[in-house]
Enzyme design. Structure first.
Site, PDB file in Angstrom:
ATOM      1  N   LYS A  91       0.873  -1.273   0.044  1.00 17.20           N
ATOM      2  CA  LYS A  91      -0.185  -0.029   0.006  1.00 17.20           C
ATOM      3  C   LYS A  91       0.947   1.255  -0.006  1.00 17.20           C
ATOM      4  CE  LYS A  91      -3.838  -2.709   1.873  1.00 17.20           C
ATOM      5  NZ  LYS A  91      -4.485  -3.172   3.160  1.00 17.20           N
ATOM      6  N   GLN A 117      -4.819  -2.073   9.243  1.00 11.43           N
ATOM      7  CA  GLN A 117      -4.483  -3.462   8.654  1.00 11.43           C
ATOM      8  C   GLN A 117      -5.273  -4.511   9.391  1.00 11.43           C
ATOM      9  OE1 GLN A 117      -3.211  -3.896   5.682  1.00 11.43           O
ATOM     10  NE2 GLN A 117      -4.010  -5.782   5.510  1.00 11.43           N
ATOM     11  N   ASP A 139     -11.083   2.449   4.102  1.00  9.44           N
ATOM     12  CA  ASP A 139     -11.306   1.117   3.954  1.00  9.44           C
ATOM     13  C   ASP A 139     -12.907   0.944   3.813  1.00  9.44           C
ATOM     14  OD1 ASP A 139      -9.256  -0.668   3.516  1.00  9.44           O
ATOM     15  OD2 ASP A 139      -9.028  -1.167   5.501  1.00  9.44           O
TER      16      ASP A 139
END
Ligand code: NAD
Length: 280
Positions: free
Chosen positions: A47, A91, A114
């Site tokens: 990322k 994460q 997200d």
């Protein structure tokens, strides 16, 4: 037809880089990694590499695996109030002692790139998505890039997780597909799948979708990331299903690259929306 996720992702990243350059501002993504899981570390690294490619600033909050929920929440709150941060990505999975839903709910919805915050899931189900979760968003981009007809089609989503299955179903419904969500308690998956024009599989079961389950000509999107005898494979028995399907994504090189491209799109969007709302 083999759907080439790497090619489409490269195209989308190019577009984000151009948009960032033209905007004159540098969006900033903060990643939060708790612990040392090698898979999670690899995803976070990928990322950050993508951010570099598209001229998005990325900062890291790497924290020890022993942290409590409260300690993670303190970090999230400081990123929420940091005016230089546009997007926050935690994460997953978090270590077992950390309460994942409390952490997700602590992220400011306008920085939740997200798209897992209940506010953003709610907006998605209301038909007015703000940040669609990255994997399903990337799949919609793939379907559109390959001009796959969604409206009126029968779609079967295998899996009902909050990061893939449920938002995938919402996005397909939003685009006028007739959507069925299958899950581990579905009685006859084969029967459901046989009728589907579009199949999205996110079960995490290696090569469990076989050629006899798929309607000839169907579009098969394989989200699974599994290892069989040490080799990476999807949920779909690709070698045989490709002879029945009209279009299919490979693993690797299908959905995976799109997830990261969508994260860059969401981060750019977060930055632009914050910039606009900050204008006096
Ligand atoms: P999850 O474990 O949270 O959910 C799996 C889902 O599959 C559950 O809802 C379960 O009910 C369903 N399921 C299990 N057995 C089933 C069966 N026999 N029939 C129908 N449904 C069944 O997993 P997840 O987070 O949704 O991820 C699914 C897979 O996708 C994993 O392999 C994961 O690694 C992969 N994934 C890939 C990406 C990517 O970018 N390519 C992103 C996220 C997840």
């Amino acid at each position: 037809m083999i759907i080439d996720g790497r090619m489409v992702a490269a195209k989308r990243l190019d577009l984000v880089r151009k948009q960032v350059d033209e905007s004159g501002c540098r969006p900033c993504l903060a990643t939060v990694l708790v612990g040392e899981d090698p898979g999670s570390k690899m995803y976070v690294r990928m990322k950050h590499e993508a951010c570099e490619k598209v001229h998005i600033i990325s900062i890291k909050a790497d924290m020890p695996a022993t942290l409590t929920t409260e300690e993670v929440l303190i970090k999230i709150r400081s990123l929420n109030t940091d005016p230089s941060v546009d997007g926050i990505l935690v994460q997953l999975p978090l270590p077992p002692q950390v309460d994942t839903s409390r952490v997700i709910q602590a992220i400011a919805p306008e920085k939740d790139v997200d798209g897992f915050h209940p506010c953003n899931i709610g907006l998605l189900y209301a038909g007015t998505p703000r940040f669609a979760p990255c994997t399903p968003k990337g799949i919609m981009t793939l379907l559109d890039e390959y001009h796959i007809e969604i409206r009126g089609s029968r779609a079967l989503v295998a899996g009902r997780s909050i990061d893939v299955g449920r938002p995938m179903a919402a996005l397909l419904l939003h685009r006028d597909a007739t959507v069925t969500i299958a899950h581990s308690k579905t009685r006859d998956l084969r029967e459901e799948m046989k009728r589907a024009d579009i199949v999205v599989s996110a079960t995490g079961k290696a090569r469990f979708i076989t050629a006899d389950m798929v309607k000839p000509g169907a579009v098969v999107i394989d989200v699974g990331i599994n290892y069989l005898d040490g080799k990476l494979c999807g949920d779909v028995d690709f070698d045989h299903v490709k002879d029945v399907a009209g279009a299919i994504t490979p693993v690797p090189g299908g959905v995976g690259p799109m997830t990261i491209a969508s994260l860059m799109e969401n981060t750019y969007k977060a930055a632009m929306e914050r910039l606009c709302t900050n204008v006096p």
